[in-house]
Write an enzyme that holds these catalytic residues in place. Structure first.
Site, mmCIF file in Angstrom:
data_model
loop_
_atom_site.group_PDB
_atom_site.id
_atom_site.type_symbol
_atom_site.label_atom_id
_atom_site.label_comp_id
_atom_site.label_asym_id
_atom_site.label_seq_id
_atom_site.Cartn_x
_atom_site.Cartn_y
_atom_site.Cartn_z
ATOM 1 N N ASP A 178 0.749 -1.224 0.055
ATOM 2 C CA ASP A 178 -0.015 0.007 0.170
ATOM 3 C C ASP A 178 0.727 1.116 -0.217
ATOM 4 O O ASP A 178 1.924 1.193 0.501
ATOM 5 C CB ASP A 178 -1.003 0.028 1.054
ATOM 6 N N CYS A 225 -13.513 -0.608 -8.769
ATOM 7 C CA CYS A 225 -14.834 -0.164 -7.960
ATOM 8 C C CYS A 225 -15.130 1.325 -8.625
ATOM 9 O O CYS A 225 -16.047 1.880 -7.960
ATOM 10 C CB CYS A 225 -14.373 0.163 -6.532
ATOM 11 N N ASN A 280 4.329 2.099 -4.131
ATOM 12 C CA ASN A 280 3.521 2.540 -5.302
ATOM 13 C C ASN A 280 3.351 1.269 -6.042
ATOM 14 O O ASN A 280 4.333 0.684 -6.655
ATOM 15 C CB ASN A 280 3.974 3.659 -6.135
HETATM 16 N N1 SAH Z 1 -8.055 -4.184 -0.445
HETATM 17 C C1 SAH Z 1 -8.409 -3.217 0.311
HETATM 18 C C2 SAH Z 1 -9.051 -1.943 -0.035
HETATM 19 C C3 SAH Z 1 -8.242 -1.129 -0.952
HETATM 20 S S1 SAH Z 1 -8.518 0.788 -0.984
HETATM 21 C C4 SAH Z 1 -9.681 -4.109 1.495
HETATM 22 O O1 SAH Z 1 -10.004 -5.308 0.706
HETATM 23 O O2 SAH Z 1 -9.809 -3.452 2.419
HETATM 24 C C5 SAH Z 1 -7.348 1.187 -1.952
HETATM 25 C C6 SAH Z 1 -5.861 1.422 -1.156
HETATM 26 O O3 SAH Z 1 -5.037 1.627 -2.322
HETATM 27 C C7 SAH Z 1 -5.906 2.406 -0.329
HETATM 28 O O4 SAH Z 1 -5.339 1.940 0.854
HETATM 29 C C8 SAH Z 1 -4.831 3.357 -0.788
HETATM 30 O O5 SAH Z 1 -4.008 3.918 0.058
HETATM 31 C C9 SAH Z 1 -3.871 2.491 -1.940
HETATM 32 N N2 SAH Z 1 -3.534 3.143 -2.890
HETATM 33 C C10 SAH Z 1 -3.834 4.022 -3.690
HETATM 34 N N3 SAH Z 1 -2.966 4.324 -4.900
HETATM 35 C C11 SAH Z 1 -2.004 3.140 -4.596
HETATM 36 C C12 SAH Z 1 -0.674 2.957 -5.495
HETATM 37 N N4 SAH Z 1 -0.338 3.780 -6.501
HETATM 38 N N5 SAH Z 1 -0.001 2.137 -4.826
HETATM 39 C C13 SAH Z 1 -0.003 1.453 -3.816
HETATM 40 N N6 SAH Z 1 -1.225 1.628 -3.024
HETATM 41 C C14 SAH Z 1 -2.265 2.635 -3.543
#
Ligand code: SAH
Length: 390
Positions: free
Chosen positions: A245, A333, A272
């Protein structure tokens, strides 16, 4: 004192939209307005005939949200009955969790109202002028029906700005602790209902995590992990797991939840995903189970082309990292990315990756987030469980 109800008249095109099962009327389809912001109005056709009753907004493009096709009395009792109906639907689902969505707006015929239950705390979002004005009424009904310890108005979503409403988070009943302990299947969470994403957790993925658990094995990669939703649930079926994350807070949350749940085979990396997938490929790391659950890349329609290339890139890179026989659980989503489009994007990724891919399951948001057939916007989460055949 006004005696006749507020009214809004609509065009033939607006009427057709309702006849086709949608609940929204756009501002451009209003012909006459005798109403104030947030009123429950009588909706009239061009002949002055009653079509139904709706919440009126004087600011957003969605000017009317239909509540009913009849002239029934819409009072506190009416709202209570709709809330109770939503609750009955959840009871029938026999959800194995103490956190779930109690009201999913249009999907429960309660437009622009969200209510999530986190154990004995309710988290409410009023996303239009109409439901926002009714918040005291809704609060009293929720207290009467569910006797919560506290109710949090988590009214910080940006969409409220389109309604001319401010972003505000406050306890509107009882006490709401900083963290609420909830159980989701076998996993325990400390949900940050005040500051966490959405209302604290991604409740909409509960059933997809459960389904994915049937296929998880070997080495797991959970991309966009947030509080570790997929990683925590799947790691017990896997030898090793890696959660990614971009947020430091999220990574701290995953580590904390792993410790709390006795998960010892999970590594958490702040990264990232776009960069990390490339680096993992370069390092010759390969996986048997990969989850892609990114945030909505397309928040607006105009962002769609860029969003689709983002989805394609992560799916392409994930498929390259996936061993033949392994499973990819891939999600979007974005309400703007429909099922067919998502399928095309993933196919494009598979072709470019030189992977033969089998669709094992086509899934959607959990059933406590119901989709209203006439309102495609309520079908926002698509999830494919794929197997790499070769
Ligand atoms: N899979 C999780 C929900 C994901 S929400 C569950 O089951 O509960 C999306 C997440 O992606 C967030 O925590 C956000 O911090 C992260 N995020 C957004 N852009 C990102 C990127 N480029 N690389 C890594 N994480 C990212």
């Amino acid at each position: 004192m006004r005696h006749s109800p507020p009214t809004v008249s609509i065009t033939r095109r607006g009427l057709q939209r309702l006849e086709n099962g949608h609940l929204w009327i756009y501002r451009s389809d209003l012909t006459q307005i005798d109403a104030q912001a947030g009123d429950v109005v009588h909706v009239l056709d061009s002949h002055g005939r009653l079509i139904g009753q709706a919440l009126y907004s004087d600011r957003s493009q969605i000017a009317l949200r239909l509540l009913t096709h009849t002239d029934e009395r819409i009072d506190a009792e009416w709202w209570g009955a709709r809330l109770q109906a939503a609750s009955h639907v959840r009871q029938a689902l026999a959800i194995d969790a103490t956190a779930y969505r109690l009201v999913h707006a249009e999907g429960d015929l309660l437009p622009s109202l969200i209510v999530d239950r986190y154990d004995d705390v309710l988290v409410v979002q009023t996303l239009s002028q109409g439901t926002d004005r009714l918040l005291p009424v809704l609060r009293d009904r929720l207290v009467g029906l569910f006797a919560p310890a506290g109710i949090l108005a988590r009214n910080d979503p940006k969409v409220r700005l389109l309604e001319g409403l401010e972003q505000r988070v406050e306890a509107i009943y009882g006490t709401v602790p900083k963290r609420v302990t909830v159980r989701d299947g076998p996993i325990t969470y400390e949900a940050d209902v005040w500051r966490g994403q959405k209302t604290g957790l991604f409740l909409d993925q509960r059933e997809n995590r459960e389904a994915a658990a049937h296929y998880a094995r070997g080495r797991l990669l959970d991309c966009f992990s947030y509080q570790g939703g997929f990683a925590l649930r799947l790691s017990r079926h896997c030898e090793t797991a890696l959660a990614l994350d971009i947020s430091e807070d999220a990574c701290a949350g995953i580590r904390d939840h792993a410790a709390r749940n006795g998960v010892t085979n999970l590594e958490v990396r702040r990264a990232n995903v776009f960069d990390a997938l490339r680096e993992l490929e370069r390092a010759d790391d390969r996986f048997d189970t990969i989850v892609l659950d990114p945030p909505a890349f397309a928040k607006r329609k105009t962002a769609l082309p860029r969003a689709l290339s983002g989805y394609k890139e992560i799916n392409l890179r994930a498929l390259r990292l996936l061993r033949p026989g392994g499973h990819l659980i891939t999600c979007t989503c974005s309400a703007h990315v429909d099922e067919a489009t998502f399928g095309e994007v993933v196919l494009g990724a598979a072709v470019d990756a030189g992977a033969q891919v089998v669709v094992v399951e086509k899934r959607m948001q959990a059933r406590d987030h119901p989709v209203l057939l006439g309102v495609p916007e309520t079908y926002y989460l698509k999830c494919l469980i794929l197997r790499r055949a070769a």
